[in-house]
Every structure is written in C-alpha cells, then in structure tokens.
Scaffold this motif. Structure first.
Motif, PDB file in Angstrom:
ATOM      1  N   LEU A 268       8.651   2.221   9.746  1.00 61.40           N
ATOM      2  CA  LEU A 268       8.819   1.107   8.821  1.00 61.40           C
ATOM      3  C   LEU A 268       9.633   0.003   9.492  1.00 61.40           C
ATOM      4  N   ASN A 269       9.180  -1.254   9.371  1.00 64.05           N
ATOM      5  CA  ASN A 269      10.024  -2.393   9.753  1.00 64.05           C
ATOM      6  C   ASN A 269      10.955  -2.618   8.571  1.00 64.05           C
ATOM      7  N   ALA A 270      12.201  -2.194   8.715  1.00 60.12           N
ATOM      8  CA  ALA A 270      13.068  -2.071   7.542  1.00 60.12           C
ATOM      9  C   ALA A 270      13.376  -3.408   6.867  1.00 60.12           C
ATOM     10  N   GLY A 271      13.335  -4.494   7.604  1.00 59.50           N
ATOM     11  CA  GLY A 271      13.690  -5.780   7.010  1.00 59.50           C
ATOM     12  C   GLY A 271      12.754  -6.233   5.906  1.00 59.50           C
ATOM     13  N   ASP A 272      11.461  -5.932   6.052  1.00 60.49           N
ATOM     14  CA  ASP A 272      10.504  -6.470   5.086  1.00 60.49           C
ATOM     15  C   ASP A 272       9.557  -5.418   4.512  1.00 60.49           C
ATOM     16  N   SER A 273       9.899  -4.127   4.669  1.00 61.36           N
ATOM     17  CA  SER A 273       9.088  -3.043   4.110  1.00 61.36           C
ATOM     18  C   SER A 273       7.621  -3.136   4.568  1.00 61.36           C
ATOM     19  N   THR A 274       7.450  -3.390   5.874  1.00 63.35           N
ATOM     20  CA  THR A 274       6.086  -3.464   6.414  1.00 63.35           C
ATOM     21  C   THR A 274       5.898  -2.413   7.510  1.00 63.35           C
ATOM     22  N   ILE A 275       4.638  -2.162   7.835  1.00 64.35           N
ATOM     23  CA  ILE A 275       4.286  -1.352   9.014  1.00 64.35           C
ATOM     24  C   ILE A 275       3.319  -2.196   9.844  1.00 64.35           C
ATOM     25  N   ASN A 276       3.504  -2.147  11.175  1.00 65.99           N
ATOM     26  CA  ASN A 276       2.649  -2.927  12.064  1.00 65.99           C
ATOM     27  C   ASN A 276       1.245  -2.330  12.119  1.00 65.99           C
ATOM     28  N   VAL A 277       0.249  -3.201  12.167  1.00 62.17           N
ATOM     29  CA  VAL A 277      -1.145  -2.783  12.307  1.00 62.17           C
ATOM     30  C   VAL A 277      -1.424  -2.639  13.806  1.00 62.17           C
ATOM     31  N   PRO A 278      -1.887  -1.466  14.246  1.00 57.33           N
ATOM     32  CA  PRO A 278      -2.159  -1.295  15.681  1.00 57.33           C
ATOM     33  C   PRO A 278      -3.129  -2.368  16.177  1.00 57.33           C
ATOM     34  N   ASP A 279      -2.901  -2.863  17.406  1.00 55.40           N
ATOM     35  CA  ASP A 279      -3.781  -3.911  17.928  1.00 55.40           C
ATOM     36  C   ASP A 279      -4.477  -3.506  19.230  1.00 55.40           C
ATOM     37  N   ASN A 280      -4.265  -2.266  19.682  1.00 59.91           N
ATOM     38  CA  ASN A 280      -5.042  -1.842  20.856  1.00 59.91           C
ATOM     39  C   ASN A 280      -6.412  -1.337  20.400  1.00 59.91           C
ATOM     40  N   PRO A 281      -7.367  -1.203  21.336  1.00 65.23           N
ATOM     41  CA  PRO A 281      -8.745  -0.910  20.938  1.00 65.23           C
ATOM     42  C   PRO A 281      -8.883   0.341  20.061  1.00 65.23           C
ATOM     43  N   GLY A 282      -9.785   0.260  19.101  1.00 64.20           N
ATOM     44  CA  GLY A 282     -10.030   1.377  18.194  1.00 64.20           C
ATOM     45  C   GLY A 282      -8.873   1.557  17.234  1.00 64.20           C
ATOM     46  N   LEU A 283      -8.613   2.831  16.881  1.00 62.22           N
ATOM     47  CA  LEU A 283      -7.535   3.113  15.926  1.00 62.22           C
ATOM     48  C   LEU A 283      -6.171   2.756  16.507  1.00 62.22           C
ATOM     49  N   GLY A 284      -6.066   2.832  17.828  1.00 57.33           N
ATOM     50  CA  GLY A 284      -4.788   2.488  18.453  1.00 57.33           C
ATOM     51  C   GLY A 284      -3.773   3.614  18.408  1.00 57.33           C
TER      52      GLY A 284
ATOM     53  N   GLY B 139       0.807  -1.215   0.000  1.00 58.85           N
ATOM     54  CA  GLY B 139       0.000   0.000   0.000  1.00 58.85           C
ATOM     55  C   GLY B 139       0.843   1.268   0.000  1.00 58.85           C
ATOM     56  N   ASP B 140       0.173   2.397  -0.320  1.00 58.22           N
ATOM     57  CA  ASP B 140       0.800   3.732  -0.190  1.00 58.22           C
ATOM     58  C   ASP B 140       0.615   4.183   1.255  1.00 58.22           C
ATOM     59  N   ILE B 141       1.318   3.528   2.160  1.00 60.92           N
ATOM     60  CA  ILE B 141       1.194   3.844   3.586  1.00 60.92           C
ATOM     61  C   ILE B 141       2.629   3.918   4.091  1.00 60.92           C
ATOM     62  N   SER B 142       3.182   5.108   4.156  1.00 58.76           N
ATOM     63  CA  SER B 142       4.588   5.206   4.540  1.00 58.76           C
ATOM     64  C   SER B 142       4.717   5.633   5.995  1.00 58.76           C
ATOM     65  N   ALA B 143       5.948   5.676   6.468  1.00 55.68           N
ATOM     66  CA  ALA B 143       6.196   6.052   7.861  1.00 55.68           C
ATOM     67  C   ALA B 143       5.808   7.517   8.078  1.00 55.68           C
TER      68      ALA B 143
END
Ligand code: OSB
Ligand code: MG
Length: 376
Positions: free
Chosen positions: A339-355, A319-323
């Motif tokens: 950015l998690n630099a190893g795999d070009s990912t961003i973590n999805v928040p897991d606390n309630p709501g938007l996080g 996605g177009d979702i950058s740091a």
C-alpha cells in the motif's frame, strides 16, 4: 500464437487471519492457477472458486472438472490473436464464469507479453487517457467475534493507511455494528457487505442505517436477484451496490434498466473474465454509474489482474484490492503488492503482461493437485 499446453494447479494457502462472512468461515483459501503456453511464453490465470460453494455455485473442484473436460479442450491448439476472441471459444459452455475467467486472464496476460506492454495498457487501449498508474483501494474486514474486535481491526487498518473500510454483516450483526463503527470513526468512508443474507422484508434494518452516511450497502438480497433490489433501493438512502447478482453484461444492463442499484462491484471472474468486465465498465460509464473492482482474496497472480482492471477510467471508487501481507505470509507471486500509505493506493504494474513473477517452488509446495494438458 498457437495454444500448445495448459497446466492446472489446485492451490491451498493459509490466510493470515480467518475470513468470516454471512456465508461461512475461511481459514485457508483454495484456488486454481492456470499456466497457458504458446510461442515460448507463459500466460497466468487464477480461478477464484474456493473449496465451498457459498459465494458462487462454483468450487475449485467443479472448476477443475469444467476446465479439464470442456474449457481447456476448447482452447488447446487454437490460433490466438487477441483476447477478445476467447469468450466465443468458451460460449457453448453454460455458466461457470469463474472457470472461464482463469483462461481469459491467461490469454490477456500472454497477449500483452507478446505485445510488450502491461496487461493494464492492453486492457486500456480503447481509452485515450490510458490506464491509471495507481488505484485507490480499501480493505474488506470479515465478521469478528465481537464489535470491539471489529473496532480494533478497523483502527489497525487505518493506521496502515487504508482509507476505505468495508465491513461484512449478517442478520443480527448489522445495525449496532454499523452505528458503533460510525461513532468511533466519524470521517471514515464505511460500507457494508451482506453477501445476500437478507430478504426484502428486512428493509427496516437498512432504513435504520439511513443517517450513517454509508458509502454503500453491497448485495443485501438474493445472489441472483435483481427485482427485489429494485424494490429495496427507493426505500433506503444509502447507495445500493450489486456484487453477486451481476453475472454478465446482460445482468448489468437489466440491473440498470430496473433501477436495482446505484453502483456495481465488478469482479472480472464473476462475469467470465476481463473482456466482459470491461464491457460492464463501459456500460456503467455511459450511464454515469460508478464501479469498483471487487476481490476474492486473490494471490498475486489474480491481484495483478485486478489492478489492471481497476486502472480503467470508470473505476472511480476504491477497490477491494489490499496489500499481499493482509492475505498471505508467503505468496506464490513476486513481488508483494504494498500500500502507498499516503493516499491508500496500490501501484498498477507496468512491465509486460501481469508484471509479477510466479515463484514455481512456492506454487508447487502449495499445490494439492497438478495436471498438464497438451494440444494433440
Ligand atoms: O463479497 O466481496 C465479497 C471475499 C470472498 C468472497 C466474496 C467477497 C470477498 C471480499 C474480500 O469481500 C475482498 C478481498 O479483499 O479480496
Ligand atoms: Mg461482495
């Protein structure tokens, strides 16, 4: 829960670097931030309409008008159970999807807080596998003064760990840019975004890109067109992706029926919100059409909700979702997304709501207008 109060903020923030596309230059970014209050909770939404109607006919000014005069009155005082009810409350207002999406996002946030789960978990409830924990992302690079500047910007982002590069193009700044970038970075997934700057008669430019192994070409033709894209597609080998043309589930259905695209960029705001965005995802998934989550230079409030959408199982392309730091020095929500630099990912928040937590001091400091609306 009864919707008791809605606050609107008109925010203007400086971008870390100017963003140039076929439709204009941007040094600052405007948006509306919406706070929806019910049962002692606050749900947050972001309206991504900007100051100039270049991407969409909506602006932060038109969205303020439509929200304050029509959409907010349609929602205040109502009994909210599940977010899927809300598109119906807003259906009598034609168009204005970016304004509607701000309310839609806030009701998804507040109901997931009420349920004690993340926005992503709530949105992913229909899927047995649940939401992904981290999503693949890329970076969208605006038009630079010269092609050598673009090469430097690409290199810089590859060093930061981004693996997929999107380059903005416009007539006269297209084929040579794409060729030079491909030569310089032979193994990098590269895609182009024209933001509707071409006509069907320009097909030669895109045909000349057939051997560049582009990941896709995004929205080359008209911002409401589906038919001409369906005629361009068989003439080129690069996969064709639609952004601007897809305003709803129906538009996605028409585009797939016409064979107008190989891929859809789903921006929740462009289709009035997350319930409709998920429906577009479901349709594409059924037909094996890959989707990815687009961006509109969101603040952390919008970015958290983009990540929730991109966590659904059919989002198989980055996605177009950058740091956060790629957009804003000091964002209005915390913590920053990294950015998690190893795999070009961003973590999805897991606390309630938007996080994310909204920094009220920064929100106020960056607001040029503010108003509260209460149920009577
Ligand atoms: O067309 O995808 C687009 C930004 C503003 C308006 C339209 C677009 C974009 C981007 C930036 O490409 C994506 C992002 O990083 O948020
Ligand atoms: Mg686009």
């Amino acid at each position: 829960m009864i919707v008791e109060q809605i606050d609107l903020y008109h925010v203007s923030q400086e971008l870390v670097s100017p963003f140039v596309t076929s439709f204009g230059h941007q040094l600052r970014r405007q948006c509306l931030i919406l706070a929806l209050h019910a049962d002692g909770l606050t749900g947050w939404g972001e309206c991504v309409a900007n100051s100039y109607p270049g991407y969409s006919y909506e602006t932060s000014g038109t969205a303020w008008l439509i929200l304050s005069q029509y959409l907010i009155p349609a929602v205040l005082g109502r009994a909210l159970e599940e977010p899927e009810q809300v598109p119906d409350w807003m259906r009598s207002v034609r168009g204005h999807p970016l304004a509607k999406a701000a309310i839609d996002q806030a009701v998804w946030d507040i109901t997931s807080q009420r349920d004690g789960i993340s926005f992503a978990r709530k949105l992913a409830q229909p899927y047995p596998e649940g939401p992904k924990e981290r999503v693949e992302v890329g970076v969208s690079i605006g038009i630079q003064p010269a092609i050598t500047d673009t090469l430097n910007v690409i290199e810089n982002h590859l060093k930061q760990g981004y693996r997929r590069i999107k380059l903005k193009i416009r007539p006269g700044h297209d084929l040579e840019l794409a060729r030079t970038a491909r030569d310089a970075f032979p193994d990098t997934p590269i895609m182009l975004d024209a933001n509707s700057a071409y006509r069907l008669e320009d097909a030669d430019v895109f045909r000349a890109m057939d051997d560049l192994q582009l990941l896709m070409i995004e929205q080359p033709l008209g911002y409401e067109d589906i038919y001409d894209h369906s005629r361009l597609r068989p003439q080129i080998r690069s996969p064709l992706c639609l952004d601007e043309s897809i305003h709803s589930l129906d538009h996605a259905r028409y585009a797939l029926a016409f064979g107008a695209c190989d891929i859809i960029n789903i921006k929740p705001a462009r289709v009035s919100g997350w319930t409709e965005a998920r429906a577009v995802h479901d349709l594409c998934r059924k037909q094996d059409v890959p989707v990815w989550c687009g961006g509109m230079l969101e603040t952390g409030i919008g970015r958290a909700a983009q990540l929730a959408l991109a966590s659904l199982p059919g989002f198989t392309l980055p996605g177009d979702i950058s740091a956060t730091k790629r957009y804003y020095r000091e964002d209005i929500a915390r913590p920053d997304f990294e950015l998690n630099a190893g795999d070009s990912t961003i973590n999805v928040p897991d606390n309630p709501g938007l996080g994310v937590e909204v920094d009220m001091t920064r929100l106020q400091a960056n607001s040029i207008r503010q108003e509260s609306f209460r149920a009577r």
